[in-house]
Design a protein around this motif. Sequence first.
Motif, PDB file in Angstrom:
ATOM      1  N   ALA A   1      46.203  42.318  39.717  1.00  0.00           N
ATOM      2  CA  ALA A   1      46.321  41.552  38.480  1.00  0.00           C
ATOM      3  C   ALA A   1      47.783  41.392  38.085  1.00  0.00           C
ATOM      4  O   ALA A   1      48.209  40.306  37.635  1.00  0.00           O
ATOM      5  CB  ALA A   1      45.547  42.238  37.361  1.00  0.00           C
ATOM      6  N   THR A   2      48.558  42.481  38.254  1.00  0.00           N
ATOM      7  CA  THR A   2      49.986  42.410  37.931  1.00  0.00           C
ATOM      8  C   THR A   2      50.696  41.398  38.828  1.00  0.00           C
ATOM      9  O   THR A   2      51.531  40.604  38.361  1.00  0.00           O
ATOM     10  CB  THR A   2      50.626  43.813  38.081  1.00  0.00           C
ATOM     11  OG1 THR A   2      49.926  44.745  37.271  1.00  0.00           O
ATOM     12  CG2 THR A   2      52.100  43.780  37.680  1.00  0.00           C
TER      13      THR A   2
ATOM     14  N   ILE B   1      49.402  30.462  34.858  1.00  0.00           N
ATOM     15  CA  ILE B   1      48.832  31.807  35.022  1.00  0.00           C
ATOM     16  C   ILE B   1      47.324  31.690  35.158  1.00  0.00           C
ATOM     17  O   ILE B   1      46.665  31.026  34.355  1.00  0.00           O
ATOM     18  CB  ILE B   1      49.191  32.696  33.821  1.00  0.00           C
ATOM     19  CG1 ILE B   1      50.718  32.824  33.665  1.00  0.00           C
ATOM     20  CG2 ILE B   1      48.554  34.075  33.950  1.00  0.00           C
ATOM     21  CD1 ILE B   1      51.162  33.502  32.386  1.00  0.00           C
ATOM     22  N   ASP B   2      46.775  32.366  36.175  1.00  0.00           N
ATOM     23  CA  ASP B   2      45.320  32.315  36.427  1.00  0.00           C
ATOM     24  C   ASP B   2      44.641  33.397  35.580  1.00  0.00           C
ATOM     25  O   ASP B   2      44.336  34.499  36.056  1.00  0.00           O
ATOM     26  CB  ASP B   2      45.048  32.522  37.915  1.00  0.00           C
ATOM     27  CG  ASP B   2      43.581  32.250  38.277  1.00  0.00           C
ATOM     28  OD1 ASP B   2      42.767  32.082  37.342  1.00  0.00           O
ATOM     29  OD2 ASP B   2      43.269  32.231  39.483  1.00  0.00           O
ATOM     30  N   PHE B   3      44.380  33.063  34.297  1.00  0.00           N
ATOM     31  CA  PHE B   3      43.768  34.039  33.392  1.00  0.00           C
ATOM     32  C   PHE B   3      42.323  34.349  33.785  1.00  0.00           C
ATOM     33  O   PHE B   3      41.817  35.437  33.502  1.00  0.00           O
ATOM     34  CB  PHE B   3      43.822  33.521  31.954  1.00  0.00           C
ATOM     35  CG  PHE B   3      45.192  33.600  31.353  1.00  0.00           C
ATOM     36  CD1 PHE B   3      45.742  34.822  30.984  1.00  0.00           C
ATOM     37  CD2 PHE B   3      45.943  32.447  31.168  1.00  0.00           C
ATOM     38  CE1 PHE B   3      47.008  34.883  30.433  1.00  0.00           C
ATOM     39  CE2 PHE B   3      47.217  32.512  30.615  1.00  0.00           C
ATOM     40  CZ  PHE B   3      47.762  33.734  30.247  1.00  0.00           C
ATOM     41  N   ASN B   4      41.648  33.420  34.419  1.00  0.00           N
ATOM     42  CA  ASN B   4      40.269  33.642  34.865  1.00  0.00           C
ATOM     43  C   ASN B   4      40.209  34.785  35.884  1.00  0.00           C
ATOM     44  O   ASN B   4      39.372  35.686  35.793  1.00  0.00           O
ATOM     45  CB  ASN B   4      39.707  32.351  35.455  1.00  0.00           C
ATOM     46  CG  ASN B   4      38.227  32.497  35.818  1.00  0.00           C
ATOM     47  OD1 ASN B   4      37.442  33.019  35.044  1.00  0.00           O
ATOM     48  ND2 ASN B   4      37.869  32.027  37.009  1.00  0.00           N
ATOM     49  N   TYR B   5      41.129  34.761  36.861  1.00  0.00           N
ATOM     50  CA  TYR B   5      41.201  35.820  37.880  1.00  0.00           C
ATOM     51  C   TYR B   5      41.566  37.161  37.247  1.00  0.00           C
ATOM     52  O   TYR B   5      40.958  38.189  37.544  1.00  0.00           O
ATOM     53  CB  TYR B   5      42.247  35.411  38.930  1.00  0.00           C
ATOM     54  CG  TYR B   5      42.464  36.434  40.013  1.00  0.00           C
ATOM     55  CD1 TYR B   5      41.603  36.533  41.110  1.00  0.00           C
ATOM     56  CD2 TYR B   5      43.544  37.321  39.935  1.00  0.00           C
ATOM     57  CE1 TYR B   5      41.817  37.478  42.100  1.00  0.00           C
ATOM     58  CE2 TYR B   5      43.759  38.272  40.916  1.00  0.00           C
ATOM     59  CZ  TYR B   5      42.890  38.352  41.995  1.00  0.00           C
ATOM     60  OH  TYR B   5      43.102  39.293  42.969  1.00  0.00           O
ATOM     61  N   ILE B   6      42.540  37.122  36.346  1.00  0.00           N
ATOM     62  CA  ILE B   6      42.989  38.354  35.683  1.00  0.00           C
ATOM     63  C   ILE B   6      41.869  38.932  34.819  1.00  0.00           C
ATOM     64  O   ILE B   6      41.646  40.142  34.771  1.00  0.00           O
ATOM     65  CB  ILE B   6      44.249  38.081  34.835  1.00  0.00           C
ATOM     66  CG1 ILE B   6      45.425  37.709  35.744  1.00  0.00           C
ATOM     67  CG2 ILE B   6      44.604  39.299  33.981  1.00  0.00           C
ATOM     68  CD1 ILE B   6      46.669  37.239  35.009  1.00  0.00           C
ATOM     69  N   GLY B   7      41.116  38.061  34.138  1.00  0.00           N
ATOM     70  CA  GLY B   7      39.998  38.515  33.300  1.00  0.00           C
ATOM     71  C   GLY B   7      38.921  39.206  34.102  1.00  0.00           C
ATOM     72  O   GLY B   7      38.352  40.215  33.673  1.00  0.00           O
TER      73      GLY B   7
END
Length: 609
Positions: free
Chosen positions: A67-68, A85-91
């Motif tokens: 995630a980082t 930024i891929d917030f979906n992947y990070i979420g």
Amino acid sequence: MSENRKSKVGSSAAVGNVGKKARNFKPTMKKLISYLSDYKLSLVIVLIFAVVSTIFSIVGPKILGHATTKLFKGVMAKISGTGNIDFNYIGKIILLLVVLYVISALFGYIQGWIMSGISMKVTYKFRKDISEKINRMPLGYFDRTNHGEVLSRVTNDVDTLSQTLNQSLGQIITSVTMVIGVLIMMISISWQMTLVALCVIPVSMGLITVIVKYSQKYFKQQQDYLGHLNGHVEEMYGGHIVMKAFNGEEKSVHKFNKMNGQLFGSAWKSQFLSGIMMPMINFVGNLGYVGICILGGWLAVKRTIEVGDIQAFIQYVRSFTQPISQIANISNILQQTAASAERIFEFLEEEEEIPEVSNPVKLQNVNGSVEFKNVHFGYNTDKIIINDFSASIKPGQRIAIVGPTGAGKTTIIKLLMRFYDINDGSILIDGHDIRDFTRGDLRSIFGMVLQDTWLYNGSIKENIRYGRLDATDEEVVQAAKAAHVDGFVRTLPAGYNMILNEEASNVSQGQKQLLTIARAILANPKILILDEATSSVDTRTELKIQKAMDNLMKDRTSFIIAHRLSTIRDADLILVMDHGDIVEQGNHEELLKKNGIYANLYNSQFEVA
């Protein structure tokens, strides 16, 4: 040897054993592991759950590193204008981490819950075994061992073991699993940074070894001194009236301060050495962080690893040094545990009373004949105090045993009750050796009233009923009346329900004597033993008790130890003892005519100054 033999090994005498390490660390730990064998299945479950809980927590930093990395790349792409930024992947990663950490916490909770149950069961088993062991120990052990020392093993040492099992055993499993798992994850990220991290271990282990080497003996000292201190406090509290009467406060406080100082010294050293371990290891660990950060930055610049891998690796290094520190801390706890376990096992392995015979004698009707045949006995085998003692007592006879202090009168009674086993010869009841009875059956034949009264913390009614537990309230009152105790009991605020304190100091010494006589009357024994039974009552009460005793002693074999010879003039047989031997025997008139030791003792009590 005094007939009121109450020798106690003082705390100072026991100090000679202090300062030694746990003498048998490995054998002691093997015994402790063997003690846990009944809980193999539960321990396996604890092991599995601890490992699973640790594995879930180990995987977390590596996933968080992804995630980082994704966040870092997204930020860089946004700055350069080539992406977002891929917030979906990070979420999704954050949600996965929440699930992993919840499962880890759940498994950790279950593991702790099971381990708490095991530790409480083991603690219960230890205390139960110690309690049962106490009942199998010969009285000689308690003659030579400080009572507080025994209490310390039952309380402090068992508590130390309980805390270790409850807190440290699960930590050991978790820490070892954490070290192995984290090491694997670190190698998977960068073997170069792993080598830097591993350089910390030899330094840390070297420090741990040095500290443990010095701290182990202080933990043993701490437990020993604590036992000695408890013994002194128990002794002083139990005899506080005598201590105050002889102005012993200053001496008692001085001795307490000396022991307390010794305990403080050993406890301070053990805790100090234990306490400096974590700061020293943390210092070494911080040096490792510096090296890892420098090397990680250089590898990131060379594009050998990702930024998220550095973040994950730093987390792993922290997770790697923490369990090592925990293991170091636990190693100190194990030293204290080994010392406590060793003291407990020493007690459990102490020599017990001679075992009961396999086919004991069971007498349906006890006639009460007693015979001593060439009895030899000494509290220490190298110092025999009863020499070739022989006597034959017929059923229903009243036998008085007299003699100067230390002649062995009370010792004879202790042998008869088999509180001690004789060195040679035999004692027979109705023609059967007392060693052929179980101790319980043998002692049920006797009723005993000692010069040292014993009452426990309970009601007066319960204390009298101790002589026969199935007695009714009416029988208790009848026994009290026979012992002339009913009158004063009814004047008390709660009567028979009045609670005696721990030392029964809320009634007088004479009243305590009356209660013990009532207890003996209630027991309705076949053979009666009266050891200075009226020594604490006034002359008028003594006459009343003597009448009650006359009724009690009818058709019963009775042994009467008395210093006031006026109370035993009607005895069928008087045995005069001196230095463990019967030097004269006969009735009152016969012994006076001999003009020997008995005549001198008797006449000395009625001389006019």
